[in-house]
Scaffold this active site. Structure first.
Site, PDB file in Angstrom:
ATOM      1  CG  HIS A 237      -6.141  -5.320  -5.903  1.00 32.32           C
ATOM      2  ND1 HIS A 237      -7.067  -4.944  -4.958  1.00 32.32           N
ATOM      3  CD2 HIS A 237      -6.488  -6.573  -6.298  1.00 32.32           C
ATOM      4  CE1 HIS A 237      -7.928  -5.927  -4.771  1.00 32.32           C
ATOM      5  NE2 HIS A 237      -7.604  -6.926  -5.559  1.00 32.32           N
ATOM      6  CG  HIS A 238      -7.943  -1.191  -3.857  1.00 26.50           C
ATOM      7  ND1 HIS A 238      -7.584  -2.390  -3.292  1.00 26.50           N
ATOM      8  CD2 HIS A 238      -7.845  -0.286  -2.850  1.00 26.50           C
ATOM      9  CE1 HIS A 238      -7.299  -2.230  -2.018  1.00 26.50           C
ATOM     10  NE2 HIS A 238      -7.448  -0.952  -1.721  1.00 26.50           N
TER      11      HIS A 238
ATOM     12  CG  HIS B  10     -12.496  -3.827  -2.182  1.00 27.09           C
ATOM     13  ND1 HIS B  10     -11.992  -4.141  -3.421  1.00 27.09           N
ATOM     14  CD2 HIS B  10     -11.441  -3.902  -1.329  1.00 27.09           C
ATOM     15  CE1 HIS B  10     -10.698  -4.366  -3.338  1.00 27.09           C
ATOM     16  NE2 HIS B  10     -10.335  -4.238  -2.081  1.00 27.09           N
TER      17      HIS B  10
ATOM     18  CG  MET C 165     -10.219  -5.276   3.050  1.00 23.07           C
ATOM     19  SD  MET C 165      -9.847  -3.905   1.921  1.00 23.07           S
ATOM     20  CE  MET C 165      -8.290  -3.327   2.607  1.00 23.07           C
TER      21      MET C 165
ATOM     22  CE1 TYR D 159      -4.440  -1.266   0.603  1.00 23.22           C
ATOM     23  CE2 TYR D 159      -3.067  -3.129   1.231  1.00 23.22           C
ATOM     24  CZ  TYR D 159      -4.294  -2.612   0.859  1.00 23.22           C
ATOM     25  OH  TYR D 159      -5.370  -3.447   0.725  1.00 23.22           O
TER      26      TYR D 159
ATOM     27  CG  HIS E 144      -3.787  -3.116  -2.822  1.00 23.55           C
ATOM     28  ND1 HIS E 144      -4.869  -3.960  -2.688  1.00 23.55           N
ATOM     29  CD2 HIS E 144      -2.688  -3.887  -2.604  1.00 23.55           C
ATOM     30  CE1 HIS E 144      -4.437  -5.180  -2.422  1.00 23.55           C
ATOM     31  NE2 HIS E 144      -3.126  -5.160  -2.367  1.00 23.55           N
TER      32      HIS E 144
END
Length: 606
Positions: free
Chosen positions: A272-273, A422, A489, A240, A343
């Site tokens: 990824h995000h 998510h 998550m 991250y 991420h």
């Protein structure tokens, strides 16, 4: 002269009748079995009568981290068909593309391109419960074109949403688990292929997209890129990365009306995000920072940058706000400091890859009627919420309780116009429901099944429950909550207006009751040397003896024990009140999903 008498004629007629009947059966069987044969790719000829796919292919997704496979697609809602184009950077001995309910290699719906050593073949196939592959009797993938180009080998094919073939995957709204594989040698017969013996991977995409044109942006719209500053992606699986971006001094209030991702070419399967947060206006200065979000030496003021401005996950398209609302940026009461969080998921541990990915904000000084807001629902990112190993189905629920909605939401209610769900790799489904006086009234969103422009109304005192489904059959250790890709998550970002100060409405099990669980399970298994409380929760979970009883008691704990509520303002501070040891909301009536009935080419429910 008579050649045949009457008796012979009857016999002859009888023989002719049965001969004709047998011939007809052969023709019928042959016509039924014909689709079972694979297509020899080199024999595919251009067909002027063959309908062309809707062009261009507006949706695309890299399937593997190295970018060797790229899937693009378009949707014909009129014909209820998906057109897919698979680009193979370097065609060796063949590839497998498939869909399964949870991304399993078993019982999957497949399309296979394979080489026998002399010829390439294309066919609709399926895998059994052990991963063995067979050609499907009913061929529902229609190969349109196979072409070698400078940048790779292209396969263009289509199939209906619904085929009514029990071995085929039903393509419907929500997440589709795409599996892929590379063949490492020629195959004399497709039946010699077992998916467990080749290199495979999984990607999750939203295949069916809204059938509507994007809104027109206002003429005075401007853009602002919040991107990573040429970061060298660390050679580790999960990173991250945090970066502080400063807005211009005295920037007036504007409304964000659209945002989209900006991904560095070549990194599409690693990013990824991405999220963009606004820092708290109470924090006057936030120091410059570009580094790991987990670095213990990062400035502590970064923890006060939690107001979500934009959130994007792999496969998502541009996000548009409705005509009468926009997300405020700049102006009095706002911060000029933004935190970008990217991420990176780097399972192949690729080294030296540089990245400048981020979010592009489209904003206008022409303010709209309402300020929009983003509220985070679900579970707090904490290891106290865990999934046992070897679970086919395990549920975790996060609560936004009636006490929090009563405290934080306005009398007139809120208007939810979008929702973003998510989870990480073990996630199989997410569902957020509105509960009033114990009864489920409405599904706010289930995977991507949500009602746009959903009017929540005066929902003070209502409950919002976000329930996530997980599968850990392939794991030998417990999966704890957290930020890592192998952690989990359970999140739903709901976009709504008018904006309130409620930024986050999430929960987790009370930690005191979790410690009682650890003590009980250790004593039950004869471990009198419990180190509960002396080591981290993650370590306590890993030290447990995991059997069916251990998992069942944990499930019971999560469904009965008191919870800690995070009813947070946009300043990252709790609303006034007591939020610990809150009772779990009671649900006495649930919404049942209507049964599905098959109609070829369409999606139909009773």
């Amino acid at each position: 002269m008579r050649i045949f008498n009457k008796t012979l004629r009857l016999q002859d007629i009888t023989i002719m009748y049965f001969t004709a009947l047998a011939a007809l059966m052969v023709i019928l069987v042959a016509s039924y079995q014909a689709p079972n044969s694979a297509i020899e790719v080199s024999s595919l000829k251009p067909n002027g009568s063959r309908p062309l796919p809707p062009l261009p292919m507006p949706f695309h997704m890299p399937l593997d981290p190295r970018g060797e496979l790229q899937l693009a697609w378009n949707i014909s809602y009129t014909n209820q068909e998906i057109y897919m184009q698979l680009r193979i950077a370097e065609l060796r001995h063949g590839v497998v593309l498939g869909m399964s309910n949870r991304g399993e290699l078993t019982n999957a719906d497949l399309v296979v391109l394979w080489n026998t050593g002399t010829q390439n073949y294309f066919g609709d196939a399926w895998s059994d419960s052990k991963g063995h592959v067979s050609l499907d009797i009913q061929q529902d993938y229609d190969l349109i074109e196979a072409t070698q180009k400078a940048d790779g080998y292209y396969l263009l094919f289509k199939r209906p949403f619904s085929t009514c073939d029990p071995r085929d995957y039903l393509i419907e709204e929500g997440t589709v688990h795409i599996i892929y594989g590379f063949l490492d040698k020629p195959l004399a017969s497709l039946e010699k292929l077992n998916l467990s013996q080749i290199h495979t991977g999984i990607q999750r995409i939203l295949m069916l997209r809204p059938d509507m044109p994007p809104p027109t942006l206002p003429p005075d719209v401007q853009t602002l890129d919040i991107v990573a500053p040429n970061v060298i992606i660390p050679n580790q699986e999960t990173t991250y990365w945090c970066f502080i971006h400063s807005l211009p001094e005295n920037m007036p209030k504007n409304h964000i009306v659209m945002y989209e991702s900006v991904i560095t070419p070549g990194n599409e399967a690693i990013v990824h995000h991405i999220e963009v947060f606004e820092c708290s206006p109470d924090v006057r200065e936030v120091p410059e920072y570009s580094g790991s979000c987990d670095d213990k030496m990062k400035p502590k003021k970064l923890n006060f940058c939690r107001h979500v401005l934009a959130a994007w996950a792999m496969g998502a398209e541009a996000f548009y706000y409705p005509p009468d609302a926009g997300l405020a940026i700049g102006g009095p009461g706002s911060s000029r400091f933004l935190r970008l969080e990217v991420h990176y998921h780097n399972p192949l541990i690729i080294s030296g890859r540089r990245d400048s990915s981020g979010i592009r904000l489209h904003y206008t000084p022409s303010l709209r009627r309402y300020d929009a807001g983003i509220m985070e629902l679900g579970l707090v990112y904490t290891p106290v919420m865990a999934i046992p190993p070897k679970q086919h189905t395990f549920y975790l629920s996060g609560y936004c309780t009636s006490k929090c909605t009563q405290t934080a939401l306005p009398p007139g209610g809120i208007y939810v116009f979008a929702s973003q769900l998510h989870t990480h790799l073990a996630g199989r489904g997410v569902r957020t429901v509105l509960v009033r006086r114990g009864k489920e009234l409405e599904v706010v969103q289930e995977d991507q099944h949500f009602s746009t422009d959903y009017q929540v109304g005066d929902c003070r005192g209502d409950v919002l429950i976000t329930k996530c489904t997980y599968n850990t059959e392939d794991r030998t250790k417990p999966t704890v909550g957290g930020f890592g890709i192998m952690e989990e998550m359970c999140v739903n970002y709901i976009h709504y207006y008018p904006r309130t100060q409620l930024e986050l409405c999430k929960s987790h099990v009370d930690q005191g009751y979790l410690q009682k669980y650890f003590n009980f399970i250790n004593r039950f298994h004869g471990n009198d040397q419990c180190v509960c409380g002396e080591v981290s929760v993650t370590e306590q979970f890993s030290q447990l003896e995991w059997d069916e009883f251990t998992g069942e008691v944990l499930d019971s704990l999560y469904n009965t024990a008191p919870i800690s509520m995070h009813c947070n303002q946009s300043t990252a501070r709790l609303f006034p009140g007591d939020w610990d040891k809150q009772p779990i909301p009671v649900v006495t009536s649930v919404i049942e999903k209507p049964p599905y009935s098959c109609k070829r080419g369409t999606l139909h429910t009773n």
